[in-house]
Scaffold this motif. Structure first.
Motif, short mmCIF file in Angstrom:
data_model
loop_
_atom_site.label_atom_id
_atom_site.label_comp_id
_atom_site.label_asym_id
_atom_site.label_seq_id
_atom_site.Cartn_x
_atom_site.Cartn_y
_atom_site.Cartn_z
N VAL A 1 0.83 -1.21 0.00
CA VAL A 1 0.00 0.00 0.00
C VAL A 1 0.87 1.26 0.00
CG1 VAL A 1 -1.76 1.32 1.25
CG2 VAL A 1 -1.94 -1.17 1.08
N VAL A 2 1.95 1.26 0.77
CA VAL A 2 2.85 2.42 0.76
C VAL A 2 3.37 2.68 -0.64
CG1 VAL A 2 5.07 3.31 1.57
CG2 VAL A 2 3.51 2.20 3.19
N THR A 3 3.83 1.64 -1.33
CA THR A 3 4.36 1.84 -2.68
C THR A 3 3.27 2.23 -3.66
OG1 THR A 3 4.21 -0.55 -3.10
CG2 THR A 3 6.32 0.29 -2.31
N LYS A 4 2.05 1.79 -3.43
CA LYS A 4 0.94 2.23 -4.28
C LYS A 4 0.76 3.74 -4.20
CE LYS A 4 -2.10 -1.83 -4.65
NZ LYS A 4 -3.45 -2.37 -4.32
N PHE A 5 0.93 4.29 -3.00
CA PHE A 5 0.81 5.75 -2.87
C PHE A 5 1.88 6.45 -3.70
CE2 PHE A 5 -1.88 5.15 0.94
CZ PHE A 5 -2.86 6.09 0.65
N TRP A 6 3.10 5.94 -3.70
CA TRP A 6 4.15 6.56 -4.50
C TRP A 6 3.89 6.46 -5.99
CZ3 TRP A 6 8.10 3.74 -0.95
CH2 TRP A 6 8.27 4.49 0.23
N ASP A 7 3.11 5.47 -6.38
CA ASP A 7 2.79 5.29 -7.80
C ASP A 7 1.59 6.10 -8.26
OD1 ASP A 7 4.87 3.54 -8.40
OD2 ASP A 7 3.73 1.76 -7.82
N THR A 8 0.96 6.86 -7.35
CA THR A 8 -0.24 7.60 -7.75
C THR A 8 0.07 8.73 -8.72
OG1 THR A 8 -0.10 9.02 -5.78
CG2 THR A 8 -1.52 7.07 -5.62
N TRP A 9 1.28 9.26 -8.64
CA TRP A 9 1.68 10.32 -9.57
C TRP A 9 2.43 9.69 -10.74
CZ3 TRP A 9 1.57 15.86 -8.35
CH2 TRP A 9 0.94 16.13 -7.13
N ALA A 10 1.81 9.68 -11.90
CA ALA A 10 2.45 9.12 -13.09
C ALA A 10 3.50 10.10 -13.62
CB ALA A 10 1.41 8.84 -14.16
N PRO A 11 4.47 9.61 -14.41
CA PRO A 11 5.44 10.52 -15.03
C PRO A 11 4.74 11.61 -15.82
CG PRO A 11 6.14 8.25 -15.30
CD PRO A 11 4.76 8.19 -14.72
N GLY A 12 5.20 12.83 -15.65
CA GLY A 12 4.59 13.96 -16.36
C GLY A 12 3.40 14.56 -15.66
N ALA A 13 3.08 14.08 -14.46
CA ALA A 13 1.91 14.62 -13.75
C ALA A 13 2.12 16.06 -13.30
CB ALA A 13 1.59 13.73 -12.55
N VAL A 14 3.36 16.40 -12.99
CA VAL A 14 3.66 17.77 -12.54
C VAL A 14 3.90 18.65 -13.77
CG1 VAL A 14 5.19 19.23 -11.19
CG2 VAL A 14 4.65 16.93 -10.39
N LEU A 15 3.03 19.63 -13.97
CA LEU A 15 3.16 20.54 -15.11
C LEU A 15 3.90 21.81 -14.73
CD1 LEU A 15 -0.49 20.22 -16.52
CD2 LEU A 15 1.57 19.01 -17.29
N ALA A 16 3.55 22.37 -13.57
CA ALA A 16 4.15 23.63 -13.10
C ALA A 16 4.19 24.66 -14.22
CB ALA A 16 5.55 23.38 -12.56
N ASP A 17 3.06 24.82 -14.89
CA ASP A 17 2.95 25.73 -16.04
C ASP A 17 2.46 27.09 -15.55
OD1 ASP A 17 2.24 27.12 -18.36
OD2 ASP A 17 1.75 25.27 -19.42
N ARG A 18 3.36 28.04 -15.50
CA ARG A 18 3.01 29.38 -15.01
C ARG A 18 2.05 30.10 -15.96
NH1 ARG A 18 8.71 31.95 -12.67
NH2 ARG A 18 9.05 30.36 -11.03
N ASP A 19 2.17 29.86 -17.23
CA ASP A 19 1.32 30.55 -18.20
C ASP A 19 -0.15 30.17 -18.03
OD1 ASP A 19 3.53 31.81 -19.28
OD2 ASP A 19 3.86 30.24 -20.78
N THR A 20 -0.41 28.89 -17.80
CA THR A 20 -1.80 28.44 -17.66
C THR A 20 -2.24 28.35 -16.21
OG1 THR A 20 -1.15 26.10 -17.60
CG2 THR A 20 -1.56 27.08 -19.77
N GLY A 21 -1.26 28.41 -15.29
CA GLY A 21 -1.59 28.29 -13.88
C GLY A 21 -1.89 26.86 -13.45
N ARG A 22 -1.55 25.90 -14.28
CA ARG A 22 -1.81 24.49 -13.95
C ARG A 22 -0.55 23.87 -13.34
NH1 ARG A 22 -3.52 21.16 -18.83
NH2 ARG A 22 -4.37 19.72 -17.25
#
Length: 211
Positions: free
Chosen positions: A102-123
């Motif tokens: 279950v602990v490792t499942k939590f670490w897998d919740t964020w797939a590669p590319g999930a973090v956008l940090a796009d300042r232009d769109t605010g996403r």
């Protein structure tokens, strides 16, 4: 001679329970001077504080299966330690296989590319790349999402099977009063034999253990 990426010996030192931070810091610095793979502690807060006092040595947390909502909290605290230390975090679990899963499942919740940090769109994130844990097993029923993504180099190393045997290929944990002797006398002898690193060539715990 061995290559310096990792050694045939994988050695850790346990920080005594109840040790104050000053003692833990001095022990950890001695261990790092001896090029040990990691220090082990039950106190994740102490390990997080040791990040600033060290550069290479792995920081391994001893985790107990306490059930309930613990998997989320364990995943959060270890992921935070891994980010703070730039990939030097590890853990050893005293609990059921289901808890580890279950602990490792939590670490897998964020797939590669999930973090956008796009300042232009605010996403900041792409919600389509974040998937919730929905686990229902014999001992645990857990649902949720990890508080932060895994470190770019992977999530904390699960360290298992360490013992105090002394053959040439074992992985073992030293007792607190053995460290000075090992660092000052045994490490040079092992280096001469070509069975222990002469420097850290990696930065993460995975690299130290040759994973």
């Amino acid at each position: 001679m061995t290559d310096n990426a990792h050694s045939r010996f994988h050695v850790g030192i346990q920080i005594p329970a109840g040790a104050d931070f000053r003692s833990a810091r001095e022990l950890t610095r001695t261990a790092e001077r001896g090029l040990l793979d990691f220090v082990l502690s039950e106190n994740v807060t102490v390990l997080a504080a040791l990040v600033a006092a060290t550069e290479r040595i792995g920081l391994v947390a001893a985790v107990e299966d306490t059930g309930g909502s613990a998997p989320f909290e364990v995943a959060r605290r270890l992921a935070t330690l891994d980010h703070l230390s730039d990939g030097r975090a590890g853990w050893t679990a005293d609990g059921a296989e289901e808890f580890v899963t279950v602990v490792t499942k939590f670490w897998d919740t964020w797939a590669p590319g999930a973090v956008l940090a796009d300042r232009d769109t605010g996403r900041y994130i792409d919600p389509d790349r974040v998937r919730a844990v929905d686990h229902r097993g014999p001992q645990l029923a857990v649902r949720g999402v990890a508080a932060l993504p895994e470190h770019p180099r992977g999530y904390p190393v699960l360290v298992e099977g360490f013992s105090r045997r002394t053959d040439d290929t074992c992985r073992f944990v030293l007792a607190a009063d053995e460290l000075g002797t090992f660092v000052d006398a045994e490490v040079p002898r092992l280096q001469e034999r070509g069975t222990f690193r002469t420097e850290y060539t990696g930065h993460t715990l995975r690299e130290h253990l040759g994973l």
